[in-house]
Structures are given as C-alpha cells and as structure tokens.
Design a protein around this motif. Structure first.
Motif, PDB file in Angstrom:
ATOM      1  N   ILE A 265       0.911  -1.097   0.134  1.00 49.03           N
ATOM      2  CA  ILE A 265      -0.006  -0.055  -0.164  1.00 49.03           C
ATOM      3  C   ILE A 265       0.957   1.380  -0.069  1.00 49.03           C
ATOM      4  O   ILE A 265       1.638   1.524   1.025  1.00 49.03           O
ATOM      5  CB  ILE A 265      -1.014   0.009   1.261  1.00 49.03           C
ATOM      6  CG1 ILE A 265      -1.857  -1.009   0.961  1.00 49.03           C
ATOM      7  CG2 ILE A 265      -1.757   1.292   1.188  1.00 49.03           C
ATOM      8  CD1 ILE A 265      -2.873  -1.463   2.359  1.00 49.03           C
ATOM      9  N   GLU A 266       0.823   2.095  -1.081  1.00 53.41           N
ATOM     10  CA  GLU A 266       1.672   3.140  -1.048  1.00 53.41           C
ATOM     11  C   GLU A 266       1.219   4.421  -0.886  1.00 53.41           C
ATOM     12  O   GLU A 266       1.879   5.373  -0.716  1.00 53.41           O
ATOM     13  CB  GLU A 266       2.400   3.136  -2.616  1.00 53.41           C
ATOM     14  CG  GLU A 266       3.272   1.905  -3.095  1.00 53.41           C
ATOM     15  CD  GLU A 266       3.885   1.793  -4.399  1.00 53.41           C
ATOM     16  OE1 GLU A 266       5.102   1.544  -4.655  1.00 53.41           O
ATOM     17  OE2 GLU A 266       3.149   2.484  -5.204  1.00 53.41           O
ATOM     18  N   ALA A 267      -0.407   4.614  -1.196  1.00 46.85           N
ATOM     19  CA  ALA A 267      -0.926   5.843  -0.983  1.00 46.85           C
ATOM     20  C   ALA A 267      -2.324   5.653  -0.612  1.00 46.85           C
ATOM     21  O   ALA A 267      -2.694   4.645  -1.155  1.00 46.85           O
ATOM     22  CB  ALA A 267      -0.757   6.793  -2.209  1.00 46.85           C
ATOM     23  N   VAL A 268      -2.944   6.472   0.216  1.00 50.39           N
ATOM     24  CA  VAL A 268      -4.435   6.391   0.559  1.00 50.39           C
ATOM     25  C   VAL A 268      -5.054   7.566   0.384  1.00 50.39           C
ATOM     26  O   VAL A 268      -4.530   8.572   1.087  1.00 50.39           O
ATOM     27  CB  VAL A 268      -4.524   5.732   2.064  1.00 50.39           C
ATOM     28  CG1 VAL A 268      -6.115   5.814   2.267  1.00 50.39           C
ATOM     29  CG2 VAL A 268      -4.122   4.267   1.800  1.00 50.39           C
ATOM     30  N   ILE A 269      -6.159   7.810  -0.532  1.00 48.25           N
ATOM     31  CA  ILE A 269      -6.983   9.221  -0.551  1.00 48.25           C
ATOM     32  C   ILE A 269      -8.388   8.823  -0.157  1.00 48.25           C
ATOM     33  O   ILE A 269      -9.066   8.202  -0.921  1.00 48.25           O
ATOM     34  CB  ILE A 269      -6.845   9.507  -2.000  1.00 48.25           C
ATOM     35  CG1 ILE A 269      -5.438   9.902  -2.470  1.00 48.25           C
ATOM     36  CG2 ILE A 269      -7.752  10.907  -2.311  1.00 48.25           C
ATOM     37  CD1 ILE A 269      -5.511  10.482  -3.928  1.00 48.25           C
ATOM     38  N   PRO A 270      -8.491   9.404   1.137  1.00 45.91           N
ATOM     39  CA  PRO A 270     -10.207   9.483   1.516  1.00 45.91           C
ATOM     40  C   PRO A 270     -11.145  10.252   0.491  1.00 45.91           C
ATOM     41  O   PRO A 270     -10.586  11.336   0.256  1.00 45.91           O
ATOM     42  CB  PRO A 270     -10.022   9.874   2.995  1.00 45.91           C
ATOM     43  CG  PRO A 270      -8.730   9.840   3.364  1.00 45.91           C
ATOM     44  CD  PRO A 270      -7.766  10.030   2.153  1.00 45.91           C
TER      45      PRO A 270
END
Length: 351
Positions: free
Chosen positions: A95-100
């Motif tokens: 998991i490299e990035a998370v955007i809510p």
C-alpha cells in the motif's frame, strides 16, 4: 531553451498519451517504463476480499522486463481498517498511498478511499536511506506554515490553450520548443494538444509561451453493490517553464488558475504525483492546498512511503543520472469540497 520550474519537475522524460493511465484490470503493460499498471473499478467492501485481492496482486510475476506492477483500487474505509488490523504486516508493503474520498461530491464514496498499490523488484528500489531523506524533506514542507511568496507578473498573459490556439501552427511550434529539452518531438506535442481531456494553461510574454501546466481529465465508471456511478478526476501534470523565466513563480500562478477553473467543472478529485526529489514541486503542491498521502498512511498504522520508482522524471539538460534510474513520487490531492473552498469564487458552493 526550455527548463523545468525546478530541476526534476512533474514531467516524464518521455511523452506518453495519458498520464492518468489505464482504467482497467488486470494491470496492462507499459513497456516504456518496464511496468504494468491498472485500476480496479468495483468498490471492495470486505476486509477478507481486500486481503485476498492484495495477496493476488503481490504474486504478480516480476522480472527484468516488468520490474514494477501498480494498481489503484477503491476500498471502503471499514474494510481497509479491519484488513490492516488483521493482516497489517502482509498488506503494508504493497500500500503506497491512500486518498479518503469523503467530500468528493459522490455520496457512494463518502466512506471509501482510493488506494494505490505497488510492488517492485529489489533492483528497482532506491536505497532506504535516500528514500528516508526525501520523505523527511516532504514531511517538513507539508508541516510548514510558511506563507506563499507572490511575484509580480505584470505584462504576463495567462491564457487557456483553447481549440484555436491548439490548432495554431506558431503555438504548436512554441510547445515543441518548450518541451524539446525533455526529448519531446512534434508527434508528442501533437498528441498532447489533440487530447481534449487536457485542460492547458499557458503564460505568455509578448506572444512567447514561457510557462505551461495541464490538468488531464479522466471519467471513471465505478460499481458498488451493482450500482454504477461516475467519478471525475483531474491529474495536474506536465509543468514546464523556460529557463530564463524560472524562479518567478510562473508555474505556481498557472497552477492556481488551473485549480480555479477546475472548481467550475464537475471534478470530484484533483491530484498530482509529485517528484519526491524536487522540493520546489512539493512546495507548489502544498501551496495549492493539496494534502500529502504520507499522513494518511501513518494514521492507518502503515509505513510512510512514496510511489516507488514508477517513471523517470527528467531533470532537463543537467540530468546526468544513469538512464535506468527513475523517481519516487508523492501523491498529493484535493477532493471537490476542499477544492471549491480553497480555490472557488466567493459565491461557489460545495456539493
């Protein structure tokens, strides 16, 4: 001679038809960059399904020809949190990035995040000490309360590159000249100008194109519980400024205009994938009000990391790195409500 706003900006060393990338699954081959990439457009709403999905992703075969695989998936926040609580060590590396997506203007996505996945061969990774240094610089920039510096742009004409200008032979020639330092040719520029998904803004000084930026539009049909709906996102990318005009805040001014124009569209998400080794690029993203995804990873108990070596970003004529080296990228973003709040006209309303 054209040059980036800062050495190593948001522009790939080779022109590609779309910076947003393929909107299909499984990931498809990007031969130029020795990778596969794709997007899974059905919302994942089960922690067990998410763990299974990432496990299959992790088993994608990598070799010299395909040394990276990346993907973007949409996951309910509850499923993401529960999957991390149960299988955190197994999921974290990918998991490299998370955007809510709360505030995107799409009710079906208020409890959903866009998750970037990535996996590389060992040979396609920077030394961890170098990555850690770049991450510390990035975190310090996004924790800063330094006010933006504004420059006088008297005599500079900021213009949307509309249909007429796109078909103007002199403007086409100037785009070729502006991007020539990055090895773009006439055909590359023609593809850029002919892509009507691109919102292009240029800065002109007495008719000379001296700086430009772009937002590329992607319209994505998503599925959740057999319901279909559309997400519209724009990637801010392909920024260049003539060498003799650098340091005057031209790209920042162009980017602000692009953001304001996007408030008048149906954009649900505006994002960039910024060169982690270029502090000036990161500062521009921060000053536009975009969020860094590093904090989101930390809040989820995941290791802070960038997109690892997806593409090479040219540093212009002074870039003497070995040809195989690429760049780590930091995802920065604004959802619709925040975009309108930060960049909209006073009478603009969020959805």
């Amino acid at each position: 001679m054209a040059q980036l706003e800062k050495p190593g900006s948001d522009i790939p060393s080779e022109a590609i038809p779309s910076s947003v990338g393929p909107l299909s699954w499984p990931p498809s081959l990007d031969k130029e960059n020795n990778r596969k990439r794709g997007m899974f457009r059905r919302v994942v709403d089960s922690p067990k399904l998410l763990a299974h999905f990432i496990s299959r992703f992790a088993n994608t075969e990598l070799n010299e020809e395909v040394s990276r695989v990346s993907g973007r998936i949409f996951v309910t926040n509850q499923s993401l949190v529960q999957a991390i609580e149960t299988n955190g060590p197994d999921l974290d590396p990918y998991i490299e990035a998370v955007i809510p997506l709360y505030g995107s203007g799409i009710p079906q996505l208020n409890d959903v995040s866009l998750v970037y996945l990535g996996n590389n061969t060992e040979s396609r990774l920077l030394p961890q000490a170098e990555v850690d240094h770049e991450l510390e610089v990035a975190k310090s920039i996004f924790a800063s309360d330094e006010p933006p510096r504004y420059h006088s742009h008297e005599g500079i004409d900021f213009t949307v590159i509309d249909e007429s200008l796109r078909n103007n032979a002199e403007i086409q020639r100037q785009f070729v000249d502006l991007y020539s330092v990055f090895n773009w040719n006439d055909d590359d520029v023609t593809r850029l100008l002919n892509n009507r998904n691109n919102l292009l803004v240029g800065a002109f000084n007495q008719g000379l194109l001296i700086s430009t930026g772009m937002a590329e539009r992607a319209e994505i049909t998503l599925i959740r519980s057999n319901e279909r709906f559309t997400l519209v996102m724009y990637e801010i990318t392909e920024a260049a400024t003539r060498e003799e005009y650098r340091g005057n805040g031209l790209y920042f001014a162009v980017a602000l205009i692009i953001n304001r124009l996007l408030t008048e569209t149906n954009a649900n998400l505006v994002f960039g994938e910024s060169n982690l080794s270029a502090p000036g690029v990161l500062k521009a993203a921060y000053r536009q009000g975009r969020h860094s995804t590093l904090k989101n990873l930390s809040l989820l108990g995941l290791t802070e990391k960038p997109l690892r070596q997806p593409v090479r970003i040219s540093g212009g004529i002074n870039d003497t790195r070995p040809k195989h080296l690429k760049n780590d990228l930091l995802v920065t973003y604004l959802v619709r409500d925040e975009l309108i709040k930060k960049h909209g006209r006073p009478n603009s309303k969020t959805t």
